[in-house]
Design a protein around this motif. Structure first.
Motif, PDB file in Angstrom:
ATOM      1  N   PHE A 103      35.994  51.670  38.894  1.00  0.00           N
ATOM      2  CA  PHE A 103      36.912  50.574  39.223  1.00  0.00           C
ATOM      3  C   PHE A 103      36.971  49.566  38.078  1.00  0.00           C
ATOM      4  O   PHE A 103      38.047  49.157  37.643  1.00  0.00           O
ATOM      5  N   TYR A 108      42.641  46.461  34.692  1.00  0.00           N
ATOM      6  CA  TYR A 108      43.558  46.029  33.627  1.00  0.00           C
ATOM      7  C   TYR A 108      42.890  44.986  32.725  1.00  0.00           C
ATOM      8  O   TYR A 108      43.080  44.996  31.509  1.00  0.00           O
ATOM      9  N   TYR A 192      37.089  39.291  43.375  1.00  0.00           N
ATOM     10  CA  TYR A 192      37.517  40.086  42.210  1.00  0.00           C
ATOM     11  C   TYR A 192      38.339  41.292  42.666  1.00  0.00           C
ATOM     12  O   TYR A 192      39.418  41.574  42.124  1.00  0.00           O
ATOM     13  N   HIS A 197      45.360  43.861  40.325  1.00  0.00           N
ATOM     14  CA  HIS A 197      46.818  44.014  40.174  1.00  0.00           C
ATOM     15  C   HIS A 197      47.361  45.063  41.147  1.00  0.00           C
ATOM     16  O   HIS A 197      48.479  44.936  41.645  1.00  0.00           O
TER      17      HIS A 197
HETATM   18 FE1  FES Z   1      41.247  44.431  37.589  1.00  0.00          FE
HETATM   19 FE2  FES Z   1      42.410  46.053  39.404  1.00  0.00          FE
HETATM   20  S1  FES Z   1      40.382  45.299  39.359  1.00  0.00           S
HETATM   21  S2  FES Z   1      43.288  45.103  37.709  1.00  0.00           S
END
Ligand code: FES
Length: 261
Positions: A103, A108, A192, A197
């Protein structure tokens, strides 16, 4: 359609500057700190996975939870489950490492940071990278970054397990320092995870009219607020998981003694 002419071929080339960058600010500081922070997380995680002191009633170290192996210390097994049977003899933490690890690896924000800090691709805006060409994430192996959405679903499960661990600690040792570290960690991990996204897209992607979907709109506004702090939450949750994990191990090893733990 744009014609390929000698003029626009020249325009597509990179600027012909002999020095690596014209920037005079401390552009190298952010990638350096990122490199040190992520490296310390990797080194700690590697040590923790192979460390045997992951449980002291009622605390379980987050890096080893859920504990699903037959070899799990008495009392540490998640809901008493041992789906891997007797044949599995490696450290229990190795079994689940890929879920939160995958994950974060495909996140991103982390992608941006480790592309800059480890691959120097590029290390900062307007700084030349050492690589001759750029292929983005359209080919093997980086095309696999697109499975991030599926890791999001698995990360929700891990967040649920860590919340369950924190609630158990709260029931059995409400005043323990470890309990509150596990609670703080579960909150930050969820903040978090939900700011992902992919989660933002899941809550309101493909909608044409927010007014017809008030619940999804509300969810999207909450997720969007978390998403705006995604970078900060990525670091905060990374340090909280390391801190809570280390604390439980130090208690389990007898380095931190119980009445105050
Ligand atoms: Fe960072 Fe999905 S956890 S974009």
């Amino acid at each position: 359609m744009t014609q390929t002419t000698p003029e626009n071929q020249v325009r597509r080339q990179r600027a012909q500057i002999k020095v690596r960058t014209l920037r005079t600010d401390s552009w190298w500081l952010a990638p350096l700190l990122t490199f040190l922070g992520l490296s310390s997380f990797l080194v700690y995680g590697f040590w923790a996975i192979f460390d045997g002191s992951y449980f002291v009633d009622p605390y379980i170290a987050p890096f080893s939870s859920p504990c699903l192996a037959t070899s799990c210390t008495e009392g540490a097994r998640f809901l008493g489950l041992t789906p891997f049977g007797d044949w599995y003899t490696l450290p229990p933490g190795l079994l689940i490492l890929g879920l939160p690890g995958g994950f974060r690896l495909t996140c991103y924000y982390y992608r941006k940071s480790y592309y800059r800090a480890f691959w120097l691709s590029p290390s900062a805006c307007a700084v030349q990278e050492p690589h001759g060409k750029y292929t983005g994430e359209t080919r093997f192996p980086l095309i696999f970054q697109n499975i991030h959405r599926y890791f999001f679903y698995l990360a929700l499960v891990i967040g649920g397990v860590l919340t369950y661990d924190a609630i158990l600690a709260l029931i059995h040792k409400p005043l323990g320092v470890g309990t509150w570290l596990l609670i703080l960690n579960a909150v930050l991990i969820f903040a978090y995870t939900l700011g992902c996204h992919s989660c933002r897209h899941i809550t309101a992607g493909r909608l044409n009219h927010f007014s017809r979907h008030p619940v999804r709109y509300k969810a999207w506004t909450i997720v969007s607020k978390l998403n705006a702090k995604h970078q900060q939450l990525a670091w905060a949750s990374m340090f909280s998981v390391m801190g809570a994990d280390l604390y439980v191990r130090l208690v389990a090893k007898g380095i931190i003694l119980f009445p105050y733990a």
